[in-house]
Write an enzyme that holds these catalytic residues in place. Structure first.
Site, mmCIF file in Angstrom:
data_model
loop_
_atom_site.group_PDB
_atom_site.id
_atom_site.type_symbol
_atom_site.label_atom_id
_atom_site.label_comp_id
_atom_site.label_asym_id
_atom_site.label_seq_id
_atom_site.Cartn_x
_atom_site.Cartn_y
_atom_site.Cartn_z
ATOM 1 N N GLU A 530 -2.294 2.386 -7.888
ATOM 2 C CA GLU A 530 -2.827 3.026 -6.678
ATOM 3 C C GLU A 530 -3.115 4.501 -6.937
ATOM 4 O O GLU A 530 -4.112 5.039 -6.460
ATOM 5 C CB GLU A 530 -1.828 2.886 -5.511
ATOM 6 C CG GLU A 530 -1.628 1.466 -5.027
ATOM 7 C CD GLU A 530 -2.930 0.740 -4.678
ATOM 8 O OE1 GLU A 530 -3.692 1.245 -3.849
ATOM 9 O OE2 GLU A 530 -3.170 -0.348 -5.257
ATOM 10 N N ILE B 65 -3.644 -9.491 -3.642
ATOM 11 C CA ILE B 65 -2.759 -8.647 -2.816
ATOM 12 C C ILE B 65 -3.564 -7.595 -2.042
ATOM 13 O O ILE B 65 -3.381 -6.404 -2.243
ATOM 14 C CB ILE B 65 -1.686 -7.964 -3.686
ATOM 15 C CG1 ILE B 65 -2.327 -7.287 -4.915
ATOM 16 C CG2 ILE B 65 -0.636 -8.934 -4.155
ATOM 17 C CD1 ILE B 65 -1.379 -6.345 -5.656
ATOM 18 N N PRO B 66 -4.455 -8.023 -1.153
ATOM 19 C CA PRO B 66 -5.231 -7.034 -0.398
ATOM 20 C C PRO B 66 -4.313 -6.128 0.418
ATOM 21 O O PRO B 66 -3.348 -6.617 1.017
ATOM 22 C CB PRO B 66 -6.092 -7.904 0.530
ATOM 23 C CG PRO B 66 -5.399 -9.215 0.604
ATOM 24 C CD PRO B 66 -4.727 -9.399 -0.720
ATOM 25 N N HIS B 67 -4.564 -4.830 0.384
ATOM 26 C CA HIS B 67 -3.727 -3.910 1.158
ATOM 27 C C HIS B 67 -4.512 -2.667 1.526
ATOM 28 O O HIS B 67 -5.555 -2.391 0.933
ATOM 29 C CB HIS B 67 -2.465 -3.550 0.383
ATOM 30 C CG HIS B 67 -2.713 -2.972 -0.971
ATOM 31 N ND1 HIS B 67 -2.888 -3.773 -2.094
ATOM 32 C CD2 HIS B 67 -2.829 -1.712 -1.404
ATOM 33 C CE1 HIS B 67 -3.082 -3.006 -3.139
ATOM 34 N NE2 HIS B 67 -3.065 -1.733 -2.759
ATOM 35 N N GLY B 68 -4.002 -1.933 2.479
ATOM 36 C CA GLY B 68 -4.689 -0.711 2.887
ATOM 37 C C GLY B 68 -3.746 0.245 3.581
ATOM 38 O O GLY B 68 -2.669 -0.144 4.029
#
Lengths: 561, 149
Positions: A530, B65-68
């Protein structure tokens, strides 16, 4: 201690009152005293910092040794006692058998309180409570062996110490207990062995060693007071004192942990970090005084306050804010300890010192190695753990200084303690590095895959970008509620901890490296990914700064007009 | 990490219907809205799609693992869904994805957000665990498999 301090202060004032300086200063006694103190502090701080730098830079040794050496050099038994300044006199004169004046000793005491308060704050209590059983046995084994051998060494040596319960013998026992794991941590980090089974065990063992060492000190202080009064050894009374010491530690720590969050919540009402941090430090001083009143040492109270606050979210803030104070104050302490080494007094105890130091080495290697070997490590791994626990440092020096100030140990024995600290700290790094040269330290049958350490490596275009990404990554880890400890090594190295997850981050020039057990690599990889994505976004966005050239021109235009 | 603390029993679905990447993202967000977990559908969907645009969260062996990150949520919201036929998710190994783990977290608020994703993906990194999960027939069964450890 209070009576002693008063005694020393009275003496110091008395000595000065009798000297010519006061007459010359025509009634400005206190001003002159303070001027002398300030001059002393100036010399000490500069000498300690330069000494520390030289030792670290050229000898690759911990700065504490350099600070000690500077103290020895400028102290009253070496240069300090020889150089006579006009209108000041001898800068570092001996005061009533102590190398430091009461004022200077007071500042050194404050420094030792800061040191132990921060040590308590940095303690990873959840690791202490939850971590490997091996760690606790390693810590306990090292403690028992080094205490008993240290004490016996004093008893069996032909001198006037004949009883195991003699206060001097007890102090020699407790001085050799406390491991200073800092230098070991640095080597483990450099050799990328921090997350190895040996590394984790050493670090867990060191936490036990710290806490148990402080409890032992508390007990010994009490015992020394009782057996110091002469006569028969009263085991009942000693048992009572041990109980009181352990009781104080357990009860106050438990209360501290229980109320730490509430206390910090109340302190947070100030809404100013400076006030919060200062208030917490004030609390540490209060508890330090309270511990002394309860018959324990002040450092014990400071350590407990640190321990109690270590689990609150203010811990990091306090550490961060006190770091500056620490950097200036703590070298004063070590330098003053160095100043107290009387070379003449050490001459007759040199052989004793050598044997005592040798036993201090053996006691940790055997005391920590044996439990490790009995539990899951082979001989190689056990040796590594023993050697990792070998270096003594700050706490040994503080305890020795405490003994000297209380008159329990004499100048000679104090010198012996310093000698042991220096020898063990200097021996540990080369031996530890050598011991890690060969294969696994875990017994084959137990060497399961879960202990495999993966190395994740990112090679970035420049040192600056790596540093930037590293800081972002650390921030992200903290956001994820990981504890990130800077190991203050030459190569930026951080230890990352959370519950049973432990790994290390190293910045090697333009490379960012993570050494992580296979089982935990997912979390490290995902958080780092990330941050890499965020970094590429950021770099992309700089291209949108259309006026970059213009900004540059604006900044420098007119500079040479 | 206790997955039960983060994953709610009504945010686990065995029967996702959509058969495109965008469809899966929308369906999961819609189901979270329907379960009352979130309200600001558009903003949240945008945050997830933004993240997908940087790099697909389709991993390997059928896991995505879609995330935001968005301030439309106040705390970590997690959901797990299965689409047993598989959906093209631009995954790293090119295989269609069958297991979807979604997380939404506030931008600044600290918490073990990525750690949750990491823990779940570690759990299902074992082929046997993935098979068990894909063999599940009810929502409750998946929930038990994920949180029962």
């Amino acid at each position: 201690m209070p009576t002693n301090t008063v005694h020393v202060v009275t003496n110091a004032v008395h000595t000065l009152a009798g000297s010519e300086h006061l007459t010359e200063a025509s009634g400005h006694g206190i001003t002159h005293l303070m001027m002398l103190l300030i001059l002393q502090l100036g010399v000490i701080i500069i000498a300690a910092k330069v000494g520390g730098f030289l030792f670290q830079r050229f000898l690759k040794m911990p700065t504490v040794l350099g600070e000690l050496a500077s103290g020895m050099l400028i102290g009253p038994y070496a240069l300090g006692g020889m150089i006579d300044f006009p209108s000041i006199g001898i800068l570092f004169a001996e005061h009533d058998g102590l190398a430091a004046s009461a004022e200077l000793y007071g500042i050194a005491t404050l420094a030792s309180i800061i040191l132990l308060f921060l040590a308590g704050l940095e303690t990873d209590l959840s690791a202490f409570l939850r971590y490997s059983v091996v760690g606790s046995f390693v810590g306990l084994g090292g403690l028992v062996f080094s205490f008993v051998l240290g004490d016996l060494c004093a008893v069996l040596w032909p001198n006037d110490i004949h009883s195991f319960m003699d206060p001097a013998a007890l102090f020699l026992g407790v001085i050799s207990v406390a491991t200073s794991v800092g230098i070991t941590a640095r080597i483990l980090a450099e050799k990328r062995k921090m997350a190895s089974p040996e590394g984790v065990t050493i670090l867990a063992g060191a936490v036990f060693d710290d806490v148990l060492g402080i409890i032992t000190l508390a007990i010994v202080m009490g015992m020394a007071d009782v057996s110091g009064t002469g006569g028969e050894v009263n085991w009942g009374r000693i048992g009572l004192i041990a109980l009181k010491a352990i009781g104080f530690f357990v009860v106050v720590t438990a209360l501290g942990l229980l109320f730490a969050r509430r206390i910090t919540a109340a302190i947070k009402q100030f809404r100013s970090r400076e006030i919060m941090v200062a208030t917490c430090f004030g609390l540490a001083l209060l508890l330090a005084g309270l511990a002394e009143m309860a018959g324990l040492a002040m450092i014990i109270g400071a350590y407990i306050m640190g321990l109690a606050l270590s689990r609150t979210d203010l811990a990091h803030e306090i550490e961060h804010h006190l770091q500056g104070v620490y950097n200036i104050m703590v070298p004063i302490f070590f330098c003053v300890m160095g100043m107290m080494v009387d070379f003449k007094a050490m001459k007759p105890v040199l052989y004793f010192g050598a044997v005592y130091s040798m036993l201090a080495v053996i006691s940790k290697v055997v005391g920590c190695g044996l439990p490790a070997w009995l539990m899951r490590f082979n001989l190689r791994g056990s040796l590594r753990i023993g050697l990792g626990m070998l270096p003594r440092g700050e706490v040994a020096l503080i305890v020795a200084g405490l003994g000297l100030a209380r008159g329990v140990v004499d100048q000679g024995v104090f010198g012996v303690a310093i000698m042991m600290t220096v020898i063990t700290t200097m021996l540990a790094p080369p031996l530890l590095v050598k011991s890690f040269e060969r294969g696994s330290g875990v017994r084959k049958a137990l060497d399961c895959g879960s202990e495999n350490i993966e190395t994740i490596e990112l090679d970035l275009p420049s040192h600056d970008i790596t540093e930037f990404l590293m800081q972002r990554f650390i921030h992200a880890l903290q956001q994820e509620e990981f504890f990130v400890h800077n190991l203050h090594t030459e190569q930026p190295t951080y230890r990352v901890l959370k519950d049973d997850i432990a790994f290390t981050l190293v910045q090697d020039e333009s490379k960012l490296q993570i050494n992580v057990p296979s089982a935990n690599q997912n979390v490290a990889r995902m958080i780092l990914l990330e941050e890499v994505l965020a970094l590429s976004d950021l770099l992309e966005s700089t291209k949108e700064m259309k006026g970059l050239d213009q900004m540059g021109t604006d900044l420098v235009s007119g500079l040479f007009a | 990490m206790n997955l039960k603390k983060v994953l709610a029993a009504d945010a686990v679905w065995v029967d996702l219907k959509a058969n495109t990447k965008a469809g899966i993202l929308e369906e999961m967000v819609d189901r979270l809205v329907a379960a009352g977990k979130i309200s600001d559908r558009e903003t949240i969907l945008e945050a997830i799609k933004d993240r997908e645009a940087k790099m697909s969260t389709g991993m390997q062996n059928g896991v995505a693992i879609p995330h935001g990150k968005t301030d439309s949520v106040k705390q970590l919201i997690a959901a797990v869904g299965l689409q047993k036929e598989g959906v093209d998710f631009d995954s790293m190994d090119g295989l269609p994805c069958t297991i979807f783990i979604m997380t939404l977290s506030p931008i600044k608020r600290a918490g073990p957000h990525m750690q949750f994703l990491a823990e779940v993906s570690r759990l299902i990194s074992q082929p046997a665990e993935r098979e068990k999960l894909l063999a599940a027939k009810t929502h409750a069964e998946i929930y038990e498999l994920l949180t029962g450890k």
